[in-house]
Design an enzyme around this catalytic site. Structure first.
Site, PDB file in Angstrom:
ATOM      1  N   ARG A  43      -3.343   6.043   0.058  1.00 51.11           N
ATOM      2  CA  ARG A  43      -3.976   7.108   0.837  1.00 51.11           C
ATOM      3  C   ARG A  43      -3.034   7.913   1.724  1.00 51.11           C
ATOM      4  O   ARG A  43      -3.387   8.997   2.171  1.00 51.11           O
ATOM      5  CB  ARG A  43      -5.096   6.504   1.691  1.00 51.11           C
ATOM      6  CG  ARG A  43      -6.226   5.919   0.866  1.00 51.11           C
ATOM      7  CD  ARG A  43      -7.169   5.087   1.709  1.00 51.11           C
ATOM      8  NE  ARG A  43      -6.513   3.885   2.204  1.00 51.11           N
ATOM      9  CZ  ARG A  43      -7.098   2.995   2.998  1.00 51.11           C
ATOM     10  NH1 ARG A  43      -8.342   3.193   3.407  1.00 51.11           N
ATOM     11  NH2 ARG A  43      -6.444   1.919   3.391  1.00 51.11           N
ATOM     12  N   TYR A  93     -14.815 -12.794   0.298  1.00 55.02           N
ATOM     13  CA  TYR A  93     -15.630 -11.644  -0.107  1.00 55.02           C
ATOM     14  C   TYR A  93     -16.873 -12.088  -0.872  1.00 55.02           C
ATOM     15  O   TYR A  93     -17.980 -11.586  -0.644  1.00 55.02           O
ATOM     16  CB  TYR A  93     -14.810 -10.693  -0.982  1.00 55.02           C
ATOM     17  CG  TYR A  93     -13.889  -9.785  -0.223  1.00 55.02           C
ATOM     18  CD1 TYR A  93     -14.378  -8.852   0.685  1.00 55.02           C
ATOM     19  CD2 TYR A  93     -12.513  -9.840  -0.412  1.00 55.02           C
ATOM     20  CE1 TYR A  93     -13.523  -8.006   1.378  1.00 55.02           C
ATOM     21  CE2 TYR A  93     -11.651  -8.996   0.275  1.00 55.02           C
ATOM     22  CZ  TYR A  93     -12.166  -8.083   1.175  1.00 55.02           C
ATOM     23  OH  TYR A  93     -11.332  -7.247   1.868  1.00 55.02           O
ATOM     24  N   ASP A 134      -6.700  -3.274  -7.203  1.00 53.06           N
ATOM     25  CA  ASP A 134      -7.402  -3.815  -6.041  1.00 53.06           C
ATOM     26  C   ASP A 134      -7.646  -5.294  -6.299  1.00 53.06           C
ATOM     27  O   ASP A 134      -7.807  -5.707  -7.462  1.00 53.06           O
ATOM     28  CB  ASP A 134      -8.736  -3.098  -5.811  1.00 53.06           C
ATOM     29  CG  ASP A 134      -9.367  -3.493  -4.485  1.00 53.06           C
ATOM     30  OD1 ASP A 134      -9.107  -2.796  -3.481  1.00 53.06           O
ATOM     31  OD2 ASP A 134     -10.115  -4.494  -4.447  1.00 53.06           O
ATOM     32  N   ARG A 184      -6.809  11.343  -7.173  1.00 53.48           N
ATOM     33  CA  ARG A 184      -7.971  10.466  -7.054  1.00 53.48           C
ATOM     34  C   ARG A 184      -9.247  11.230  -6.707  1.00 53.48           C
ATOM     35  O   ARG A 184     -10.335  10.644  -6.696  1.00 53.48           O
ATOM     36  CB  ARG A 184      -7.735   9.439  -5.917  1.00 53.48           C
ATOM     37  CG  ARG A 184      -7.107   8.116  -6.266  1.00 53.48           C
ATOM     38  CD  ARG A 184      -8.047   7.107  -6.899  1.00 53.48           C
ATOM     39  NE  ARG A 184      -9.397   7.084  -6.375  1.00 53.48           N
ATOM     40  CZ  ARG A 184      -9.781   6.404  -5.293  1.00 53.48           C
ATOM     41  NH1 ARG A 184      -8.919   5.710  -4.596  1.00 53.48           N
ATOM     42  NH2 ARG A 184     -11.039   6.433  -4.903  1.00 53.48           N
ATOM     43  N   ARG A 237       0.821  -1.218   0.000  1.00 54.85           N
ATOM     44  CA  ARG A 237       0.000   0.000   0.000  1.00 54.85           C
ATOM     45  C   ARG A 237       0.854   1.267   0.000  1.00 54.85           C
ATOM     46  O   ARG A 237       0.436   2.308   0.505  1.00 54.85           O
ATOM     47  CB  ARG A 237      -0.977   0.018   1.181  1.00 54.85           C
ATOM     48  CG  ARG A 237      -2.054  -1.058   1.089  1.00 54.85           C
ATOM     49  CD  ARG A 237      -3.036  -0.948   2.236  1.00 54.85           C
ATOM     50  NE  ARG A 237      -3.975  -2.063   2.235  1.00 54.85           N
ATOM     51  CZ  ARG A 237      -4.650  -2.472   3.295  1.00 54.85           C
ATOM     52  NH1 ARG A 237      -4.506  -1.849   4.452  1.00 54.85           N
ATOM     53  NH2 ARG A 237      -5.483  -3.486   3.220  1.00 54.85           N
TER      54      ARG A 237
END
Length: 355
Positions: free
Chosen positions: A42, A162, A87, A51, A38
């Site tokens: 962010r 998921y 992702d 973004r 990552r």
């Protein structure tokens, strides 16, 4: 796999002699290579700027945007490898699974897979389904030059979690209920996901990725006996499908200290270790013949620089006798991490381990 379907080994790239790829191959390195899970995301203000107003899945399908985001941490931190910005649910979206990534929640699946009839949602993935990945990696490898690009995908168990749960879960009650209660359906689900995952990794390698990482983010929810019985063969199928390309294959999961020997058995060349197990103990559990990746606790980066360096020395000292070591965090960079702390960490590892 037939001879016609077998992948051909990649020709050595400009990145072949990089510290990262040498460490993955367990060869001598000029310094311990560093990258962060990552790292493109962010924690970077430049990421949040580009973004802004663009949904996550859409941002993964814009080649020029993917290129910019992937390059940002390489420019800022001087890491030894880039990781492709995407992702783990992108290949599922590409085969038209009705899902979305909801801010503050994560991937949410409209029609969870609970019955054999639901398996019909999972068709084969073709390169045309993810042509934007091929385009983005082409752009990236030209920009990166001698810096390796890591491709990645979600492992079959994590993707299945998921799909069966319908979204993130703390207990995985629906996935485990299927695994225990209908093992044939579970096995067929993971087998299909292994094929989709392998196809997604092949696209990335053939486009120019120098290594790949399989994220089994939620495998730590499993007991070793269940991992061996119900998960191992699917992960092994993914690694076997891309073995012929000759690129390093990395396997990582969270809370998987008890699973490290089994995750190694699945076929990776490099085994990722989270922060809960010291690197020397992880090496003992895994056995010889593998490089290791890890494993600073991501929360350490919120401490003062002196404390970060002290904990980093602990990791490096624990890893000093490994056959190959790639320095990383024991999980992903947390969103509120100070980017300057990451830059300092890269420089510190490089300086301290310079040969």
């Amino acid at each position: 796999m037939s001879a016609n379907d077998a992948p051909r080994a990649q020709q050595p790239s400009a990145a072949y002699d990089s510290a990262f790829l040498k460490a993955c191959r367990r060869e001598p390195v000029p310094h311990t290579p560093v990258w962060f899970m990552r790292q493109a995301g962010r924690s970077l203000p430049e990421y949040r700027k580009v973004r802004e107003g663009i949904p996550m899945l859409e941002s993964c399908m814009r080649p020029e945007l993917v290129t910019e985001i992937t390059l940002q941490p390489v420019r800022r931190h001087g890491v030894d490898a880039a990781i492709y910005f995407s992702d783990i649910v992108v290949p599922l979206k590409a085969i038209r699974i009705d899902l979305d990534i909801k801010p503050g929640v994560g991937p949410v699946v409209e029609r969870p897979i609970r019955t054999r009839e639901d398996l019909a949602q999972l068709r084969d993935l073709t390169p045309e389904d993810v042509s934007y990945v091929t385009e983005a990696i082409g752009l990236l490898t030209r920009e990166l030059g001698a810096t390796p690009l890591i491709g990645f995908a979600g492992a079959p168990f994590t993707l299945a979690s998921y799909l069966v749960e319908g979204g993130p879960s703390r207990t995985y009650e629906n996935a485990k209920a299927m695994m225990y209660g209908d093992p044939e359906l579970w096995a067929d689900l993971l087998d299909r996901l292994a094929d989709i995952t392998a196809a997604f990794l092949k696209v990335q390698i053939e486009a120019g990725a120098s290594a790949v990482q399989l994220f089994d983010s939620w495998a730590g929810a499993l007991a070793p006996v269940d991992y061996r019985r119900s998960v191992l063969s699917a992960s092994a199928k993914v690694f076997d499908a891309v073995a012929g390309y000759g690129v390093p294959r990395i396997h990582f999961g969270v809370g998987t200290g008890e699973l490290l020997p089994l995750m190694s058995e699945a076929g990776a060349d490099v085994v990722g270790v989270d922060w809960r197990v010291p690197m020397d103990e992880a090496a003992r559990r895994i056995g010889p013949g593998k490089a290791l990746q890890g494993n600073l606790d991501p929360t350490v980066l919120f401490a003062p620089t002196e404390a970060v360096e002290a904990k980093t020395r602990e990791v490096l000292d624990s890893a000093k006798d490994l056959e190959g070591h790639v320095f990383n965090l024991g999980h992903g960079v947390m969103p509120s991490t100070d980017p300057d702390a990451l830059t300092r960490l890269v420089e510190y590892v490089h300086t301290r381990t310079a040969r």
